[in-house]
Motif scaffolding. Structure first.
Motif, PDB file in Angstrom:
ATOM      1  N   THR A  98       0.849  -1.183   0.000  1.00 35.10           N
ATOM      2  CA  THR A  98       0.000   0.000   0.000  1.00 35.10           C
ATOM      3  C   THR A  98       0.889   1.238   0.000  1.00 35.10           C
ATOM      4  O   THR A  98       2.117   1.122   0.030  1.00 35.10           O
ATOM      5  CB  THR A  98      -0.943  -0.002   1.221  1.00 35.10           C
ATOM      6  N   THR A  99       0.289   2.403  -0.002  1.00 34.39           N
ATOM      7  CA  THR A  99       1.075   3.636   0.096  1.00 34.39           C
ATOM      8  C   THR A  99       1.738   3.676   1.471  1.00 34.39           C
ATOM      9  O   THR A  99       1.157   3.212   2.461  1.00 34.39           O
ATOM     10  CB  THR A  99       0.189   4.883  -0.095  1.00 34.39           C
ATOM     11  N   PRO A 100       2.937   4.228   1.559  1.00 37.71           N
ATOM     12  CA  PRO A 100       3.657   4.200   2.839  1.00 37.71           C
ATOM     13  C   PRO A 100       3.121   5.216   3.840  1.00 37.71           C
ATOM     14  O   PRO A 100       2.540   6.237   3.459  1.00 37.71           O
ATOM     15  CB  PRO A 100       5.091   4.543   2.435  1.00 37.71           C
ATOM     16  N   ALA A 101       3.333   4.918   5.104  1.00 36.83           N
ATOM     17  CA  ALA A 101       3.038   5.883   6.165  1.00 36.83           C
ATOM     18  C   ALA A 101       3.999   7.059   6.014  1.00 36.83           C
ATOM     19  O   ALA A 101       5.102   6.923   5.464  1.00 36.83           O
ATOM     20  CB  ALA A 101       3.206   5.224   7.527  1.00 36.83           C
ATOM     21  N   ALA A 102       3.605   8.218   6.501  1.00 30.85           N
ATOM     22  CA  ALA A 102       4.399   9.433   6.336  1.00 30.85           C
ATOM     23  C   ALA A 102       5.813   9.283   6.895  1.00 30.85           C
ATOM     24  O   ALA A 102       6.769   9.814   6.321  1.00 30.85           O
ATOM     25  CB  ALA A 102       3.693  10.612   6.996  1.00 30.85           C
ATOM     26  N   ALA A 135     -11.029  -4.603   2.723  1.00 32.07           N
ATOM     27  CA  ALA A 135      -9.948  -3.723   2.262  1.00 32.07           C
ATOM     28  C   ALA A 135      -9.492  -2.739   3.337  1.00 32.07           C
ATOM     29  O   ALA A 135      -8.376  -2.225   3.269  1.00 32.07           O
ATOM     30  CB  ALA A 135     -10.385  -2.968   1.006  1.00 32.07           C
ATOM     31  N   ASP A 136     -10.326  -2.474   4.336  1.00 29.39           N
ATOM     32  CA  ASP A 136      -9.924  -1.566   5.421  1.00 29.39           C
ATOM     33  C   ASP A 136      -8.724  -2.100   6.204  1.00 29.39           C
ATOM     34  O   ASP A 136      -8.053  -1.344   6.906  1.00 29.39           O
ATOM     35  CB  ASP A 136     -11.083  -1.321   6.384  1.00 29.39           C
ATOM     36  N   LEU A 137      -8.460  -3.398   6.106  1.00 29.63           N
ATOM     37  CA  LEU A 137      -7.309  -3.981   6.798  1.00 29.63           C
ATOM     38  C   LEU A 137      -6.002  -3.680   6.070  1.00 29.63           C
ATOM     39  O   LEU A 137      -4.929  -3.840   6.636  1.00 29.63           O
ATOM     40  CB  LEU A 137      -7.481  -5.504   6.911  1.00 29.63           C
ATOM     41  N   LEU A 138      -6.088  -3.270   4.810  1.00 27.24           N
ATOM     42  CA  LEU A 138      -4.905  -3.067   3.977  1.00 27.24           C
ATOM     43  C   LEU A 138      -4.517  -1.594   4.003  1.00 27.24           C
ATOM     44  O   LEU A 138      -4.778  -0.833   3.079  1.00 27.24           O
ATOM     45  CB  LEU A 138      -5.193  -3.545   2.541  1.00 27.24           C
ATOM     46  N   HIS A 139      -3.875  -1.197   5.081  1.00 28.60           N
ATOM     47  CA  HIS A 139      -3.557   0.213   5.289  1.00 28.60           C
ATOM     48  C   HIS A 139      -2.085   0.402   5.635  1.00 28.60           C
ATOM     49  O   HIS A 139      -1.368  -0.557   5.916  1.00 28.60           O
ATOM     50  CB  HIS A 139      -4.427   0.778   6.413  1.00 28.60           C
ATOM     51  N   SER A 140      -1.655   1.652   5.635  1.00 25.67           N
ATOM     52  CA  SER A 140      -0.291   1.985   6.037  1.00 25.67           C
ATOM     53  C   SER A 140      -0.127   1.743   7.530  1.00 25.67           C
ATOM     54  O   SER A 140      -1.104   1.694   8.277  1.00 25.67           O
ATOM     55  CB  SER A 140       0.008   3.456   5.733  1.00 25.67           C
ATOM     56  N   PHE A 141       1.128   1.626   7.953  1.00 31.87           N
ATOM     57  CA  PHE A 141       1.429   1.379   9.363  1.00 31.87           C
ATOM     58  C   PHE A 141       2.505   2.356   9.793  1.00 31.87           C
ATOM     59  O   PHE A 141       3.589   2.400   9.211  1.00 31.87           O
ATOM     60  CB  PHE A 141       1.918  -0.066   9.526  1.00 31.87           C
ATOM     61  N   LYS A 142       2.199   3.158  10.814  1.00 34.86           N
ATOM     62  CA  LYS A 142       3.164   4.133  11.337  1.00 34.86           C
ATOM     63  C   LYS A 142       4.008   3.483  12.429  1.00 34.86           C
ATOM     64  O   LYS A 142       3.537   2.616  13.141  1.00 34.86           O
ATOM     65  CB  LYS A 142       2.433   5.349  11.925  1.00 34.86           C
ATOM     66  N   GLY A 143       5.251   3.933  12.550  1.00 36.70           N
ATOM     67  CA  GLY A 143       6.076   3.511  13.662  1.00 36.70           C
ATOM     68  C   GLY A 143       7.209   2.579  13.318  1.00 36.70           C
ATOM     69  O   GLY A 143       7.890   2.086  14.215  1.00 36.70           O
ATOM     70  N   LEU A 144       7.441   2.316  12.025  1.00 33.02           N
ATOM     71  CA  LEU A 144       8.590   1.478  11.641  1.00 33.02           C
ATOM     72  C   LEU A 144       9.871   2.292  11.695  1.00 33.02           C
ATOM     73  O   LEU A 144       9.858   3.510  11.552  1.00 33.02           O
ATOM     74  CB  LEU A 144       8.403   0.914  10.236  1.00 33.02           C
ATOM     75  N   THR A 145      10.959   1.625  11.887  1.00 27.67           N
ATOM     76  CA  THR A 145      12.275   2.247  11.850  1.00 27.67           C
ATOM     77  C   THR A 145      13.089   1.553  10.757  1.00 27.67           C
ATOM     78  O   THR A 145      12.870   0.389  10.479  1.00 27.67           O
ATOM     79  CB  THR A 145      12.981   2.149  13.213  1.00 27.67           C
TER      80      THR A 145
END
Length: 150
Positions: free
Chosen positions: A96-100, A139-149
């Motif tokens: 999916t599109t990446p988290a900011a 499809a709501d489960l297929l989202h960006s995820f914040k907090g990766l390093t």
């Protein structure tokens, strides 16, 4: 193809993280994206991510002849057929599109399932619903995820 798989051939891929290659001019620099380590954790046993995926099994009717040509007389590799009569199981990780906070690295990221409820819903455990359209759907489960390093 996507439509045929999304309803009933879903899987979860556990991983410690994933590699993404950032383009810098003519070169690419590898970055390993993962969850940050908590206090008491070390890189030898990082927390696990769960990627949403699709799977399928393909059985070829007949092998497809190889187009392999040896590079020279010392090349003793044998050509092999590209279509194996043995069933081939495959999977793919959905993106999916990446988290900011990780968008600087690449224009996509894996779809990450964040808890047991999301995993159970993605795998469609319990009463079978298949693919649910609209708001609140699968499809709501297929989202960006914040907090990766990385």
């Amino acid at each position: 193809m996507w439509h045929a798989l999304k309803g009933y051939k879903r899987c979860v891929i556990p991983a410690q993280g994933y590699y993404e290659w950032q383009k810098k001019g003519a070169t690419k620099v590898a970055h390993f994206a993962r969850l940050p380590l908590s206090e008491g954790e070390d890189a030898a046993s990082p927390p696990i991510l769960f990627f949403a995926g699709l799977w399928d099994t393909v059985k070829y009717e007949a092998p497809v002849p190889s187009k392999f040509v040896p590079t020279d007389e010392n090349d003793d590799r044998e050509p092999y057929p590209t279509g194996n009569p043995v069933p081939l199981s495959t999977f793919t990780i959905l993106t999916t599109t990446p988290a900011a906070d990780i968008a600087w690295l690449h224009d996509r990221m894996p779809c990450i399932l964040t808890d047991e409820d999301e995993i159970a819903r993605w795998l469609d455990l319990g009463e079978v619903h298949g693919w649910e359209e609209g708001k609140g759907g699968t499809a709501d489960l297929l989202h960006s995820f914040k907090g990766l390093t990385a």
